[in-house]
Design an enzyme around this catalytic site. Structure first.
Site, PDB file in Angstrom:
ATOM      1  N   ARG A 103      34.532  53.436  -3.529  1.00  0.00           N
ATOM      2  CA  ARG A 103      35.510  53.772  -4.562  1.00  0.00           C
ATOM      3  C   ARG A 103      36.177  54.200  -4.063  1.00  0.00           C
ATOM      4  O   ARG A 103      37.747  54.305  -4.503  1.00  0.00           O
ATOM      5  CB  ARG A 103      34.310  54.365  -5.158  1.00  0.00           C
ATOM      6  CG  ARG A 103      35.854  55.172  -6.715  1.00  0.00           C
ATOM      7  CD  ARG A 103      35.581  53.702  -8.139  1.00  0.00           C
ATOM      8  NE  ARG A 103      37.392  53.492  -7.565  1.00  0.00           N
ATOM      9  CZ  ARG A 103      37.038  52.084  -8.394  1.00  0.00           C
ATOM     10  NH1 ARG A 103      36.498  51.469  -8.319  1.00  0.00           N
ATOM     11  NH2 ARG A 103      38.647  51.938  -8.031  1.00  0.00           N
ATOM     12  N   LYS A 138      57.498  65.201  -8.032  1.00  0.00           N
ATOM     13  CA  LYS A 138      57.093  64.566  -8.631  1.00  0.00           C
ATOM     14  C   LYS A 138      55.946  63.412  -8.755  1.00  0.00           C
ATOM     15  O   LYS A 138      55.910  63.112  -8.925  1.00  0.00           O
ATOM     16  CB  LYS A 138      57.646  64.553 -10.046  1.00  0.00           C
ATOM     17  CG  LYS A 138      59.126  65.196 -10.336  1.00  0.00           C
ATOM     18  CD  LYS A 138      59.082  64.610 -12.128  1.00  0.00           C
ATOM     19  CE  LYS A 138      61.062  65.787 -12.296  1.00  0.00           C
ATOM     20  NZ  LYS A 138      61.239  64.875 -13.543  1.00  0.00           N
ATOM     21  N   GLU A 199      72.680  70.927  -8.838  1.00  0.00           N
ATOM     22  CA  GLU A 199      72.623  70.311 -10.131  1.00  0.00           C
ATOM     23  C   GLU A 199      73.195  70.251 -11.163  1.00  0.00           C
ATOM     24  O   GLU A 199      73.064  71.723 -11.334  1.00  0.00           O
ATOM     25  CB  GLU A 199      70.633  70.428 -10.478  1.00  0.00           C
ATOM     26  CG  GLU A 199      70.751  70.020 -11.724  1.00  0.00           C
ATOM     27  CD  GLU A 199      68.833  70.010 -12.021  1.00  0.00           C
ATOM     28  OE1 GLU A 199      68.445  69.384 -12.030  1.00  0.00           O
ATOM     29  OE2 GLU A 199      69.029  71.311 -12.793  1.00  0.00           O
TER      30      GLU A 199
END
Length: 282
Positions: A103, A138, A199
């Site tokens: 698994r 992320k 940014e």
């Protein structure tokens, strides 16, 4: 070709943590209760849906961690696009060890192959445009190096690995520092050897970031008209990067605005695991 290498130490740490989570001190009680020790078996890893394979080295290390005598034979290389029904690896050895690692090994390969498959969809759309596809931070906590590896396998380039290897001045930094110019200057003074990215969300902010001398200007959540205007204003004075809300449906239009690169959080955040199984064959 992407650099598809992974540091052995990164794999070892992640595999050890994953197996400890699954086996704890008692181990695989079901297999130990039902299968005699020392019984040899053969199994094959099968891709049950089409996609791009990634993580076979991690699967191999998972089985080796449990029993170095297990033989793992990868039948394809990471980065290979396969059809449903493709045999991607063979595993043979002690049944207790193989089943104990089944698994965990599958979880790694399914997850990383899912990322590589998703990335490949985006890179295919960008073919011939000259626009680079980048991943982001992320990522799943504890799995960043593996997930960024899978992104490279799929054809993306890695953005910064963490908060330590590149300066990225975002809205919260600007709010605390006072303004873009101050934030950039402080970053230059503190870390002159690092790339400085800023940014921005408006044309006014674009102009300030250019004047401040940013190396890269991240154009955040801009529509295509604003992206075009920003690219024109920046010219060749900084690298341009589009980000925010990028999807398979929108990335072609975003690339057509003239940006140098596009970063997509969904590559690692929203990829669906590839359907892969381990079947006993002898």
């Amino acid at each position: 070709m992407p650099d598809n290498r992974l540091l052995e130490r990164e794999i070892e740490i992640t595999v050890a943590r994953a197996l400890e989570e699954d086996l704890d001190e008692a181990g695989d009680v079901t297999s130990k209760a039902t299968i005699a020790p020392g019984l040899p078996i053969r199994a094959e890893m099968l891709a049950k849906s089409p996609g791009v394979i990634a993580g076979l080295t991690v699967a191999q290390e998972t089985f080796a961690y449990l029993d170095p005598a297990i033989e793992f034979n990868a039948l394809v290389e990471d980065g290979t696009a396969v059809e449903a029904g493709t045999r991607i690896a063979e595993v043979s050895g002690d049944a207790l060890a193989v089943l104990a690692g089944e698994r965990t090994a599958l979880n790694f390969v399914q997850h990383l192959s899912g990322i590589a498959t998703e990335v490949a969809k985006y890179t295919k759309i960008l073919e011939g445009t000259g626009v680079e596809l980048l991943d982001t931070r992320k990522t799943t906590p504890g799995l960043r190096h593996l997930e960024k590896y899978a992104a490279r396998v799929g054809g993306a380039r890695n953005h910064r690995f963490g908060l330590y290897d590149q300066v990225l001045i975002k809205d919260n930094h600007i709010s605390v520092a006072g303004d873009i110019k101050k934030a950039v200057q402080r970053a230059r003074d503190a870390y002159p050897e690092l790339i400085v990215e800023v940014e921005v969300e408006t044309l006014d902010e674009v102009a300030v970031a250019v004047q401040a001398g940013a190396d890269i200007i991240l154009l955040d959540n801009m529509d295509t008209e604003l992206l075009k205007a920003s690219v024109k204003l920046i010219g060749n004075r900084a690298i341009t990067e589009a980000s925010g809300g990028v999807t398979l449906a929108t990335i072609a239009d975003i690339a057509a605005t003239g940006v140098d690169r596009v970063s997509v959080g969904a590559l690692t955040q929203a990829a669906k695991p590839l359907d892969i199984s381990l079947e006993i064959i002898g």
